[in-house]
Design a protein around this motif. Structure first.
Motif, PDB file in Angstrom:
ATOM      1  N   LEU A   1     -35.669  28.887   9.979  1.00 57.95           N
ATOM      2  CA  LEU A   1     -36.086  30.274  10.189  1.00 57.95           C
ATOM      3  C   LEU A   1     -36.586  30.811   8.858  1.00 57.95           C
ATOM      4  CD1 LEU A   1     -33.097  31.568  12.369  1.00 57.95           C
ATOM      5  CD2 LEU A   1     -35.254  30.542  13.119  1.00 57.95           C
TER       6      LEU A   1
ATOM      7  N   ALA B   1     -37.985  35.076   9.575  1.00 52.96           N
ATOM      8  CA  ALA B   1     -38.503  35.248  10.932  1.00 52.96           C
ATOM      9  C   ALA B   1     -38.516  36.697  11.400  1.00 52.96           C
ATOM     10  CB  ALA B   1     -37.663  34.405  11.904  1.00 52.96           C
TER      11      ALA B   1
ATOM     12  N   ALA C   1     -39.893  27.542  19.944  1.00 59.63           N
ATOM     13  CA  ALA C   1     -38.910  26.711  19.234  1.00 59.63           C
ATOM     14  C   ALA C   1     -37.755  26.320  20.159  1.00 59.63           C
ATOM     15  CB  ALA C   1     -38.385  27.462  18.012  1.00 59.63           C
TER      16      ALA C   1
ATOM     17  N   SER D   1     -42.800  33.034  19.680  1.00 59.25           N
ATOM     18  CA  SER D   1     -42.577  31.968  18.695  1.00 59.25           C
ATOM     19  C   SER D   1     -41.169  31.401  18.820  1.00 59.25           C
ATOM     20  CB  SER D   1     -42.808  32.526  17.286  1.00 59.25           C
ATOM     21  OG  SER D   1     -42.535  31.556  16.305  1.00 59.25           O
ATOM     22  N   VAL D   2     -40.188  32.287  19.064  1.00 57.78           N
ATOM     23  CA  VAL D   2     -38.815  31.822  19.250  1.00 57.78           C
ATOM     24  C   VAL D   2     -38.705  30.992  20.526  1.00 57.78           C
ATOM     25  CG1 VAL D   2     -36.440  32.566  19.680  1.00 57.78           C
ATOM     26  CG2 VAL D   2     -37.824  33.733  17.946  1.00 57.78           C
TER      27      VAL D   2
ATOM     28  N   LEU E   1     -32.965  34.686  18.427  1.00 48.66           N
ATOM     29  CA  LEU E   1     -32.637  33.693  17.396  1.00 48.66           C
ATOM     30  C   LEU E   1     -31.178  33.243  17.519  1.00 48.66           C
ATOM     31  CD1 LEU E   1     -34.431  35.243  14.278  1.00 48.66           C
ATOM     32  CD2 LEU E   1     -35.134  33.239  15.597  1.00 48.66           C
TER      33      LEU E   1
ATOM     34  N   GLN F   1     -43.392  37.343  17.883  1.00 49.47           N
ATOM     35  CA  GLN F   1     -42.282  36.602  17.293  1.00 49.47           C
ATOM     36  C   GLN F   1     -41.344  36.064  18.362  1.00 49.47           C
ATOM     37  OE1 GLN F   1     -42.243  34.994  14.793  1.00 49.47           O
ATOM     38  NE2 GLN F   1     -41.403  36.119  13.065  1.00 49.47           N
TER      39      GLN F   1
ATOM     40  N   ALA G   1     -45.942  34.628  13.250  1.00 54.73           N
ATOM     41  CA  ALA G   1     -45.687  33.874  14.483  1.00 54.73           C
ATOM     42  C   ALA G   1     -46.658  32.723  14.687  1.00 54.73           C
ATOM     43  CB  ALA G   1     -45.743  34.810  15.690  1.00 54.73           C
TER      44      ALA G   1
ATOM     45  N   VAL H   1     -39.493  28.672  13.053  1.00 57.35           N
ATOM     46  CA  VAL H   1     -39.958  30.020  13.377  1.00 57.35           C
ATOM     47  C   VAL H   1     -40.382  30.657  12.061  1.00 57.35           C
ATOM     48  CG1 VAL H   1     -39.403  32.267  14.358  1.00 57.35           C
ATOM     49  CG2 VAL H   1     -38.374  30.189  15.332  1.00 57.35           C
TER      50      VAL H   1
END
Length: 630
Positions: free
Chosen positions: A537, A540, A527, A523-524, A556, A520, A460, A456
């Motif tokens: 990270l 992040a 992952a 993006s998490v 996260l 973001q 992003a 991450v």
């Protein structure tokens, strides 16, 4: 011509197309040569009838048969030429596919250092320009070269039957013309290279500005960027003037020489006809044959011109293809299973020197199963620097256990992000070893290594397309339930389902239609869906406001469950619960310990913590300045 030979060798699987084009060219050439004989015979028949040497009725019958023969040959020639043109078009497009896909494959295997020193737009411009120039030559070559060559040979043979002097003069034209062209080539290609460099740089800047258009407009730099872009193309105009002046002066010399030769050829034909050595039909036949020979000579300028463009363009192409990949992922082996048409896979897969072989690597599961002990990541005396620059990391050693959360803290340029780049195999250390689950990463396939790592980033880094496509980027085959579950764990499901199109919402280039926190969290989710055993990270949450940071941090925390996590962060709130902190100073490890242990020292972490806990306006200002500067 060496570059053209490399192109042919690089696309040798198109040989069946080359053969078909050659066969059709032979037939078209034969038809072109036969036609002057028919017209010559018809001329003699008409002259004989006019002189009373042949009965008119017989002459008319012969003329009609000759006209029918002309029609039949013309139709067959047209059909054959169309067939050759069809295969030539398909061949050139397949050549474009081969060259483009191999170029793209090569780029995907090159080390990160290559992209650090090249503008994205320059790479794109090089692809478009180089391959376009090669394809233009391939099309002109396929459509006219073989026909031109065989026409010249046939005309030389027929001319020699009528007069050795005609054949001799024609035989002189071609080598001298090519010799004069060769004199032009060296300087022309050097100038073409200069022009191509300016075009590539302009294209690179163009792409960069379009990608950062908000910055350009915000700082009112439109005029400046336009001047930079225009300056590149003004330079190409200056180079073109010199280049064109040189080319056309040499072209005048070539054409003047050719005119003198053809003056002598026509003089021989006319004089011999006047003396009775040739009939009127012979004269008409020879004039048409000479016209057939003269036409390819005149068109040779275009063929040579496109060939020189192809040579100059292909040089840039093969310069990239000659670069050595760090460790090539097995892309070609998996293409057919990834949706690339089998026909194209067959064309681009080849056992040539540009595609080095690699040993079979075990799967990610096998890597984890065979790894002994609880160590997930270890750096052993690692030293690294970029290109010829000084070392960024010096003699760095540490181990991270499975499931452990480790944060890296240090000044800007201290090597925190570099550590994670080395872990992912983006760069190779100058010395030392990096191990993942007990295996030296230098002996692992890049694909297998990166399957073990989820990332991450601070940015992003989303792609244009839908939310669904971005979440499932690492696992395109993921089910709807898996995608929704990942979004829920990333604290993103609520805002996604608030969009009219939900997971099928188009987010624009780099996700510009989303807020920073929304990007973001996607993006998490990406992952989470990848489900890698090691998590990186990289700052992040550093670009987010407090509310967005809390939302992303919740995602996260879910992501880090039961994973080995490497965390780079400036905000102490994001690393308060880690197992250990490693501080870096001047590229070396300064301190290693738990947050509680390092809080009692006089190191970087303790300093930052003290500023944060002091709570005064001065302390907050100092802490914020440190976060910005470091």
């Amino acid at each position: 011509m060496k570059q053209l030979g490399r192109i042919m060798a690089f696309t040798k699987k198109l040989t069946p197309y080359y053969v078909i084009i050659l066969v059709t060219s032979i037939f078209v050439t034969a038809a072109n040569i036969v036609v002057p004989f028919i017209i010559g015979q018809a001329t003699d028949t008409a002259v004989a009838a006019a002189n009373g040497n042949t009965p008119v009725g017989q002459a008319v019958t012969t003329a009609l048969w000759l006209a029918a023969a002309f029609l039949a040959i013309d139709v067959l020639s047209t059909v054959t030429s169309s067939i050759g043109g069809y295969f030539g078009d398909v061949m050139s497009q397949k050549m474009r596919a081969i060259l483009s896909v191999r170029y793209y494959e090569k780029l995907l295997t090159l080390p990160q250092g290559y992209f650090d020193s090249e503008l994205t737009g320059t790479i794109t411009s090089r692809l478009n320009r180089s391959i376009a120039e090669v394809i233009n030559f391939a099309k002109s070559f396929a459509n006219s070269f073989f026909t031109t060559l065989m026409t010249v040979v046939a005309v030389l043979i027929v001319s020699a039957i009528y007069s050795p002097w005609l054949a001799l003069l024609l035989a002189i034209v071609f080598p001298v013309y090519l010799w004069l062209t060769a004199l032009t080539s060296k300087r022309w290609q050097r100038l073409e290279g200069e022009k191509n460099e300016e075009i590539d740089l302009a294209g690179g800047r163009f792409t960069e500005v379009v990608g950062q258009i908000r910055v350009v407009k915000s700082f009112v730099q439109e005029l400046r960027e336009l001047k930079i872009f225009s300056h590149r193309y003004v330079k190409t105009v200056d180079v073109t003037r010199d280049q064109s002046r040189h080319w056309h002066w040499m072209d005048f010399i070539r054409r003047a020489f050719m005119s003198l030769i053809f003056f002598a050829i026509y003089a021989i034909i006319f004089v011999n006809t006047a003396r009775g050595n040739f009939s009127v039909g012979d004269m008409v036949l020879l004039i048409q044959l000479i016209a057939l020979a003269r036409q390819p000579i005149q068109s040779m300028s275009y063929i040579v011109d496109t060939a020189q463009h192809a040579i100059a363009g292909s040089k840039d192409y093969f310069d990239v293809m000659a670069l050595v990949p760090s460790r090539r992922p097995a892309l070609a082996d998996s293409m057919s299973s990834e949706g690339v048409p089998d026909e194209l896979v067959d064309l681009i897969s080849d056992d040539d020197e540009s595609q080095p072989s690699h040993p079979t690597s075990p799967s990610s599961v096998e890597i984890r199963e065979e790894a002994a002990g609880d160590v997930a990541v270890s750096f052993e005396h690692v030293t690294f620097g970029y290109d010829d620059d000084p070392d960024v990391l010096s003699d760095v050693s540490f181990t991270i256990s499975r499931g452990e959360r480790v944060a890296f803290v240090g000044e800007s340029g201290g090597g925190k992000t570099t550590l994670t780049s080395l872990l992912m195999g983006l760069y190779a250390p100058r010395s030392g070893e990096i191990r993942v689950f007990g295996r030296d990463v230098s002996n692992m396939h890049v694909g297998d290594l990166r399957e073990e790592i989820g990332v991450v980033f601070q940015d992003a880094a989303l792609f244009s397309g839908t939310i669904r496509e971005n979440i499932s980027y690492a696992r395109p085959q993921a089910t709807e339930e898996e995608i929704v579950a990942a979004a829920k764990r990333a604290n993103a499901r609520k805002f996604i389902e608030g969009f009219h199109s939900g997971y099928d919402t188009l987010i624009g280039e780099r996700g510009l239609k989303l807020s920073g926190g929304q990007k973001q969290r996607i993006s998490v989710a990406r992952a989470i869906l990848k489900d890698a055993q090691i998590l990186v990270l990289d700052e992040a949450t550093s670009a987010l406001d407090t509310r967005s940071e809390r939302q992303v941090q919740a995602g996260l925390e879910s992501l880090m469950e039961d994973r080995t996590s490497l965390i780079i962060a400036h905000r102490l709130s994001t690393i308060a619960t880690v197992d250990r902190i490693i501080t870096l100073k001047d590229g070396r490890i300064d301190e290693v310990g738990t947050p509680a242990e390092l809080a009692q020292t006089d190191g970087i972490y303790a300093t930052l913590l003290a500023l944060q806990n002091e709570g005064t306006k001065k302390a907050k200002k100092s802490l914020k300045r440190y976060e910005i500067e470091h």
